[in-house]
Design a protein around this motif. Structure first.
Motif, mmCIF file in Angstrom:
data_model
loop_
_atom_site.group_PDB
_atom_site.id
_atom_site.type_symbol
_atom_site.label_atom_id
_atom_site.label_comp_id
_atom_site.label_asym_id
_atom_site.label_seq_id
_atom_site.Cartn_x
_atom_site.Cartn_y
_atom_site.Cartn_z
ATOM 1 N N GLN A 42 11.131 16.185 -10.485
ATOM 2 C CA GLN A 42 9.890 16.777 -10.994
ATOM 3 C C GLN A 42 9.190 15.803 -11.955
ATOM 4 O OE1 GLN A 42 10.312 20.160 -13.663
ATOM 5 N NE2 GLN A 42 8.499 21.131 -12.773
ATOM 6 N N GLY A 43 9.985 15.159 -12.811
ATOM 7 C CA GLY A 43 9.409 14.181 -13.730
ATOM 8 C C GLY A 43 8.846 12.969 -13.013
ATOM 9 N N ILE A 44 9.551 12.514 -11.990
ATOM 10 C CA ILE A 44 9.077 11.375 -11.200
ATOM 11 C C ILE A 44 7.761 11.729 -10.520
ATOM 12 C CG2 ILE A 44 9.587 9.932 -9.184
ATOM 13 C CD1 ILE A 44 11.331 9.201 -11.509
ATOM 14 N N ALA A 45 7.677 12.943 -9.969
ATOM 15 C CA ALA A 45 6.454 13.379 -9.300
ATOM 16 C C ALA A 45 5.274 13.388 -10.266
ATOM 17 C CB ALA A 45 6.655 14.765 -8.691
ATOM 18 N N LEU A 85 2.672 12.411 -7.590
ATOM 19 C CA LEU A 85 3.070 12.653 -6.206
ATOM 20 C C LEU A 85 2.892 14.123 -5.850
ATOM 21 C CD1 LEU A 85 6.446 10.677 -6.065
ATOM 22 C CD2 LEU A 85 4.142 9.839 -5.536
ATOM 23 N N SER A 86 2.284 14.379 -4.703
ATOM 24 C CA SER A 86 2.315 15.713 -4.108
ATOM 25 C C SER A 86 3.169 15.604 -2.854
ATOM 26 C CB SER A 86 0.906 16.198 -3.763
ATOM 27 O OG SER A 86 0.291 15.319 -2.845
ATOM 28 N N MET A 87 4.040 16.581 -2.630
ATOM 29 C CA MET A 87 5.043 16.430 -1.577
ATOM 30 C C MET A 87 5.071 17.624 -0.646
ATOM 31 S SD MET A 87 8.265 14.900 -3.778
ATOM 32 C CE MET A 87 7.938 15.855 -5.271
ATOM 33 N N SER A 88 5.224 17.340 0.641
ATOM 34 C CA SER A 88 5.573 18.373 1.603
ATOM 35 C C SER A 88 7.061 18.666 1.462
ATOM 36 C CB SER A 88 5.279 17.897 3.022
ATOM 37 O OG SER A 88 6.134 16.811 3.369
ATOM 38 N N GLU A 100 0.830 -1.208 0.000
ATOM 39 C CA GLU A 100 0.000 0.000 0.000
ATOM 40 C C GLU A 100 0.866 1.261 0.000
ATOM 41 O OE1 GLU A 100 -2.287 -3.414 1.264
ATOM 42 O OE2 GLU A 100 -0.399 -2.585 2.042
ATOM 43 N N LEU A 101 1.956 1.251 0.800
ATOM 44 C CA LEU A 101 2.854 2.405 0.837
ATOM 45 C C LEU A 101 3.598 2.570 -0.485
ATOM 46 C CD1 LEU A 101 4.341 2.192 4.445
ATOM 47 C CD2 LEU A 101 2.703 3.872 3.580
ATOM 48 N N ILE A 102 4.004 1.454 -1.081
ATOM 49 C CA ILE A 102 4.695 1.522 -2.368
ATOM 50 C C ILE A 102 3.777 2.130 -3.422
ATOM 51 C CG2 ILE A 102 5.760 0.174 -4.224
ATOM 52 C CD1 ILE A 102 6.576 -1.875 -2.049
ATOM 53 N N GLU A 103 2.510 1.704 -3.413
ATOM 54 C CA GLU A 103 1.546 2.220 -4.374
ATOM 55 C C GLU A 103 1.277 3.706 -4.145
ATOM 56 O OE1 GLU A 103 -0.930 2.425 -7.565
ATOM 57 O OE2 GLU A 103 0.376 0.759 -6.987
ATOM 58 N N LYS A 104 1.204 4.108 -2.878
ATOM 59 C CA LYS A 104 0.865 5.498 -2.547
ATOM 60 C C LYS A 104 2.015 6.457 -2.796
ATOM 61 C CE LYS A 104 -0.859 8.391 1.254
ATOM 62 N NZ LYS A 104 -1.351 8.412 2.650
ATOM 63 N N TYR A 105 3.232 6.063 -2.381
ATOM 64 C CA TYR A 105 4.361 6.995 -2.423
ATOM 65 C C TYR A 105 5.344 6.725 -3.557
ATOM 66 C CZ TYR A 105 2.719 8.519 2.149
ATOM 67 O OH TYR A 105 1.956 9.018 3.181
ATOM 68 N N ALA A 106 5.321 5.545 -4.140
ATOM 69 C CA ALA A 106 6.161 5.166 -5.283
ATOM 70 C C ALA A 106 7.654 5.171 -4.952
ATOM 71 C CB ALA A 106 5.894 6.048 -6.497
ATOM 72 N N LYS A 154 10.484 -4.896 -7.087
ATOM 73 C CA LYS A 154 9.819 -4.358 -8.271
ATOM 74 C C LYS A 154 9.672 -2.843 -8.161
ATOM 75 C CE LYS A 154 5.556 -4.854 -10.988
ATOM 76 N NZ LYS A 154 4.248 -5.562 -11.088
ATOM 77 N N GLY A 155 9.307 -2.370 -6.963
ATOM 78 C CA GLY A 155 9.143 -0.936 -6.758
ATOM 79 C C GLY A 155 10.445 -0.171 -6.921
ATOM 80 N N LEU A 156 11.529 -0.708 -6.365
ATOM 81 C CA LEU A 156 12.834 -0.045 -6.493
ATOM 82 C C LEU A 156 13.279 0.023 -7.954
ATOM 83 C CD1 LEU A 156 15.136 -1.350 -3.596
ATOM 84 C CD2 LEU A 156 14.581 1.030 -4.105
ATOM 85 N N LEU A 157 13.134 -1.088 -8.650
ATOM 86 C CA LEU A 157 13.577 -1.123 -10.038
ATOM 87 C C LEU A 157 12.702 -0.237 -10.924
ATOM 88 C CD1 LEU A 157 14.490 -4.904 -10.402
ATOM 89 C CD2 LEU A 157 16.036 -2.962 -10.091
ATOM 90 N N ARG A 158 11.424 -0.116 -10.577
ATOM 91 C CA ARG A 158 10.534 0.769 -11.328
ATOM 92 C C ARG A 158 11.009 2.223 -11.226
ATOM 93 N NH1 ARG A 158 4.265 1.638 -9.598
ATOM 94 N NH2 ARG A 158 5.355 2.270 -7.698
#
Length: 294
Positions: free
Chosen positions: A244-247, A252-255, A169-175, A220-224
């Motif tokens: 910026q491109g990753i976001a 992603l919205s970031m504090s 769930e965290l991987i999906e949410k925060y990538a 999988k998440g790290l390699l993605r």
């Protein structure tokens, strides 16, 4: 405060950060202490109600959400704190965590309890592998996430694996999962896949008798993310431009705190890709740019 029993003497306290509890004849050992004084207060109250003295906190690493309760618990109970040498430096000097992330003394928005715990003395320096103390707890090296993170195996064969894996769930949410060394993190995941234990307890996922699916999801998440970083270097790009491109790619919205965490993680991926010969740095007009190699 509810605990989940996983062995004769091993329990854990579920929460945003799972905290381990091992109870032996001469008292209790905690594996991490949670985010802040309030987490420490709840743990202290629970142990007092059960009339179990706290002997020691074994801190897996110095990220604030793992050692934030140390100072309160040490003052309240007089317990000992154990950590590896490198991690102990940050536990005792917690301004170093945001300093590492920002690469300079932190500005005000980074001086918060999520990135900077209260300082606490470490009075037992341990190796990252081997028996911790007379309780029989065993340190297990888990490099990659931070400076010298360990897992802890109890005599009940319960392995606390800290931040070596995160929930799906965290991987999906925060990538972008925070690591400082991508190669070491991948090697740790390989070791976890081969590891045997009655139970595995991540800090940010439920306990499981089989860690393999979660380790594979983290791989999988790290390699993605590494693939996305590499693709961003098709044209020379700065780390800020890559982030910026990753976001945008992962919505992603970031504090401010999340930004510096993600920026450090992108830096770790760039270092790994450079080590593999897939990207190279170049300074143009005062800007450090990264480009794919041929």
């Amino acid at each position: 405060m509810e605990t989940v029993k996983l062995g004769i003497a091993t329990e854990y306290i579920p929460g945003r950060v799972n905290v381990g509890l091992y109870v032996s004849d001469n008292g209790a050992r905690l594996i991490d202490s949670g985010l802040d004084d309030e987490a420490g207060r709840k743990i202290a109250r629970m142990l007092e109600e059960r009339k179990i003295p706290l002997q020691r906190i074994v801190t897996t690493h110095s990220n604030a959400d793992h050692c934030g309760g140390n100072a309160f618990l040490r003052k309240r109970t007089g317990c000992s704190v154990a950590a590896t040498k490198l991690e102990s430096v940050v536990i005792e000097n917690p301004f170093l965590e945001p300093l590492v992330l920002w690469s300079a003394f932190p500005f005000g928005e980074l001086e918060n309890k999520f990135l900077q715990a209260k300082p606490s003395e470490v009075d037992l320096i341990i190796e990252n592998s081997g028996i911790v103390d007379e309780s029989g707890l065993e340190a297990v090296p888990l490099p990659g996430h931070f400076l010298d993170m360990i897992g802890v195996r109890t005599p009940d064969d319960v392995l606390f694996v800290a931040d070596s894996v995160f929930s799906e769930e965290l991987i999906e949410k925060y990538a972008v999962m925070f690591v400082l060394d991508v190669g070491a993190a991948l090697e740790t995941l390989d070791r976890l896949i081969r590891a045997e234990a009655a139970w595995f307890v991540p800090s940010h996922a439920p306990a499981s008798e089989n860690i393999v699916p979660l380790a594979e999801a983290n791989r999988k998440g790290l390699l993605r993310v590494s693939e996305a970083v590499l693709e961003s270097c098709g044209e020379p790009a700065s780390r800020e431009k890559i982030l910026q491109g990753i976001a945008g790619r992962f919505s992603l919205s970031m504090s401010v705190s999340e930004y510096v965490l993600n920026s450090a993680a992108v830096g770790a991926h760039l270092s790994w890709l450079r080590k593999r010969g897939q990207v190279a740095p170049v300074v143009e007009k005062g800007v450090l740019l990264w480009r794919k190699t041929r």
